[in-house]
Write an enzyme that holds these catalytic residues in place. Structure first.
Site, PDB file in Angstrom:
ATOM      1  N   GLU A 181       0.846  -1.195   0.000  1.00 35.30           N
ATOM      2  CA  GLU A 181       0.000   0.000   0.000  1.00 35.30           C
ATOM      3  C   GLU A 181       0.883   1.247   0.000  1.00 35.30           C
ATOM      4  O   GLU A 181       0.604   2.230   0.688  1.00 35.30           O
ATOM      5  CB  GLU A 181      -0.931   0.030   1.213  1.00 35.30           C
ATOM      6  CG  GLU A 181      -1.867  -1.153   1.276  1.00 35.30           C
ATOM      7  CD  GLU A 181      -2.905  -1.016   2.371  1.00 35.30           C
ATOM      8  OE1 GLU A 181      -4.085  -0.880   2.025  1.00 35.30           O
ATOM      9  OE2 GLU A 181      -2.526  -1.030   3.551  1.00 35.30           O
ATOM     10  N   CYS A 201     -11.099   2.619   5.783  1.00 28.51           N
ATOM     11  CA  CYS A 201     -10.370   3.798   6.255  1.00 28.51           C
ATOM     12  C   CYS A 201     -10.659   5.039   5.428  1.00 28.51           C
ATOM     13  O   CYS A 201     -10.677   6.150   5.942  1.00 28.51           O
ATOM     14  CB  CYS A 201      -8.873   3.505   6.262  1.00 28.51           C
ATOM     15  SG  CYS A 201      -8.239   2.885   4.687  1.00 28.51           S
TER      16      CYS A 201
HETATM   17 ZN   LIG Z   1      -7.824   4.556   3.210  1.00 30.55          ZN
END
Ligand SMILES: [Zn+2]
Length: 654
Positions: A334, A418
């Protein structure tokens, strides 16, 4: 709900340096472009976030009066973790924190007693859940009791505390209700009793940065220096030897090498922060760390941190940033990979990472106005971050690729949710990114139809911007002090603007002479009705990538002002890769008030490689014929709001 602004945003003990602090959210009313976005969040997103959290069973986890839901989201064994260590359920507290924060800012915009009641109930649950000693984690209290502070590397324990702290500060400021602020202050006291340089305390810090910037906010809101010192400790301690994550792993009987991501670059703890010179690892973590470092650099006048941050900024913006202000190309970590590795179709470019870049850039501006940071903040705001939210405020991107074959769409929710509350809180608090206020100066970082109220040199001042920005670059600013007052007004002149003119009460200002670091400074005694006019030519531009970016060579991206453009199938037909835009083709900007909430489109005559006469060959000696086509581009942030289809930012040139 009251719109009052309780003692906040100021108040830590005297720090050495002049700092530009953002105006609190309620002191800036935004209209126009951002007004529409904030309305969508206040009317829709804020409520949706709460509903989705409930649907995901997050309420059950935090409510001590209900049975624990147990493990709802399985541990990530399949993702390559060799032990059953992590599940996204561990950071549900962070989703609540950001949801509370989004709701708080939304309440300034639009009264919503129903949502306020629901959030009050969530806060009551946290109050009831908090342990005698101040500790508060729904995961470690309800799902994995007995394991607190055993795995800071992977389990987001302090990260969750950070988001709840941010939610608490925002909710207190929005409603005047102190309950969550008191709860989180008690928890922060407990954290300060547990971590720190003193003998007997743990020498750790969180694997996912966030607590640092949150403690700065808490210190500013409460005036308690203890929280600022703890934030500084977490920053200073990161990456020191002996390495905390090694020792922590051994203490729980694990092999420190048994770490899925192999390197501590993943969480930026590979070196002490002042020695870091490359942006590495997980992109959101990196942005949050640098944000915290910038806060501490500002608060303590710490130039050693500032120098490190400038190096990191250079590295990011010259080697690893998408033209949209997206960052972190790889799904695997990520985050970041190699220099100039910026694939378009597989770009991860998490919404949270662009939001994080906005946080970082805005905090660099705390050290003084500098268009280097503000221009990039604007780039990330208008492109790579708000692309994460549908125009109506109901659907969300996690990844923000720059190219799609038609299969990439916003979703209702995610196993790791998120991004939705992160983009929600950023948009709802957009007013606070517009200005920086110092003792005798106000910096205007962003333009847009809006009204700001602030106090400077003991005088109340209002500042009204009238503008159709970003569609039009004419900005009229009316300064209205209650009585004449002297201060410096810093106005950003964006680097993308090729021609700008500035007038004060009709008199032309020598812009070149007045401009430092991309901001024109006007110092004078301001009187009621003084008018500043800034005309920024909304330049259209062709942008080219550094030839080291293999994916973009021979390609061109279109921009107008702060907006990056893309083409969509719905306007241009399928097979967007077959379109080419000649370098000399004239670009035309057109206002389209009925399209996508009112936008400016760009169009040009290009060509398209035709396939009709190609036959069944895969290869042949003759090139395809090209037919003329009109290329129509829309702002990138607005893509995937109509019929699903292909999308492309970097067009073939030729
Ligand atoms: Zn996120």
């Amino acid at each position: 709900m009251t719109a009052s602004q309780p003692a906040a945003q100021t108040g830590t003990s005297a720090r050495p340096k002049l700092a530009f602090r953002p105006l609190p959210v309620p002191q800036v009313d935004v209209r126009g472009f951002w007004g529409d976005r904030v309305d969508a969040v206040a009317a829709k997103t804020a409520g949706i976030l709460y509903d989705r959290c409930v649907e995901a069973r997050m309420l059950e986890q935090i409510d001590p009066d209900r049975p624990s839901p147990g493990v709802v989201i399985p541990f990530h064994v399949s993702d390559g973790f060799t032990s059953r260590t992590v599940t996204t359920q561990m950071f549900w507290d962070s989703d609540w924190g950001k949801t509370i924060e989004t709701a708080a800012y939304s309440l300034y915009r639009r009264r919503n007693p129903d949502l306020e009641k629901k959030i009050d109930a969530v806060i009551d649950m946290y109050g009831k859940l908090q342990q005698e000693d101040g500790y508060l984690s729904s995961w470690y209290q309800r799902i994995q009791p007995g394991l607190r502070w055993t795995n800071l590397r992977d389990c987001h324990e302090l990260y969750c505390a950070g988001h709840l702290i941010e939610g608490a500060v925002a909710y207190f400021q929005a409603t005047g209700k102190r309950k969550l602020l008191d709860v989180m202050s008690r928890y922060a006291d407990h954290i300060a009793d547990t971590f720190g340089p003193e003998p007997g305390k743990r020498k750790g810090y969180c694997g996912h940065e966030e607590i640092e910037l949150a403690l700065v906010r808490l210190a500013r809101a409460t005036g308690k220096d203890r929280y600022m010192k703890l934030a500084k400790y977490f920053i200073d301690q990161r990456g020191q030897q002996p390495h905390y994550f090694d020792e922590e792993a051994m203490a729980r009987g694990a092999d420190p090498k048994d770490f899925h991501f192999k390197t501590y670059e993943y969480n930026q703890s590979h070196r002490p922060v002042r020695e870091q010179d490359k942006v590495v690892g997980h992109a959101v973590r990196a942005m949050y760390l640098y944000s915290g470092m910038a806060d501490i650099a500002t608060e303590y006048g710490d130039d050693t941190l500032k120098v490190a941050l400038e190096r990191l900024w250079d590295d990011l913006t010259t080697k690893s940033l998408y033209v949209t202000g997206g960052l972190g190309p790889s799904k695997d970590n990520e985050g970041f990979t190699n220099d100039y590795d910026l694939p378009n179709e597989t770009a991860y470019a998490e919404t949270c990472a662009s939001v994080g870049l906005v946080f970082w850039a805005s905090r660099m501006l705390g050290m003084g106005p500098n268009a280097r940071y503000a221009d990039m903040m604007e780039r990330a705001l208008y492109n790579g971050s708000i692309s994460g939210l549908s125009l109506d405020g109901s659907l969300f991107f996690y990844e923000n690729p720059l190219e799609s074959r038609g299969g990439h769409h916003r979703w209702k929710w995610h196993r790791c949710p998120c991004c939705p509350p992160n983009i929600g809180r950023m948009v709802a608090s957009i007013g606070s990114y517009f200005y920086g206020l110092a003792d005798d100066a106000l910096a205007v970082h962003l333009y847009g139809d809006s009204t700001a109220r602030f106090e400077i040199a003991g005088r109340q001042v209002s500042l009204v911007q009238t503008s159709n920005y970003p569609w039009d670059g004419a900005v009229a600013i009316e300064v209205g002090p209650e009585a004449p007052v002297t201060f410096t007004l810093h106005l950003r002149v964006p680097a993308w603007c090729r021609k700008a003119a500035l007038r004060v009460n009709g008199k032309l200002v020598d812009l070149e002479a007045a401009t430092v670091d991309g901001y024109a400074a006007i110092r004078r005694e301001w009187r009621q009705g003084d008018k500043v006019e800034l005309d920024l030519e909304m330049s259209m531009a062709r942008l080219f990538a550094n030839p080291n970016v293999r994916q973009d060579i021979g390609r061109v991206a279109l921009a107008r002002g702060p907006l990056i453009y893309c083409v969509e199938e719905t306007d241009n037909g399928g097979g967007l890769h077959r379109i080419a835009l000649p370098r000399e083709a004239r670009l035309e900007a057109r206002k389209e008030p009925n399209l996508l909430g009112g936008i400016v489109t760009l169009s040009a005559i290009g060509s398209r490689a035709e396939t009709e006469n190609w036959g069944h060959n895969l290869y042949r000696p003759e090139p395809p014929a090209a037919e003329e086509t009109t290329v129509r581009a829309i702002p990138y942030f607005a893509w995937d709001n109509r019929d699903p289809g292909e999308m492309l930012v970097w067009l073939r040139e030729g």
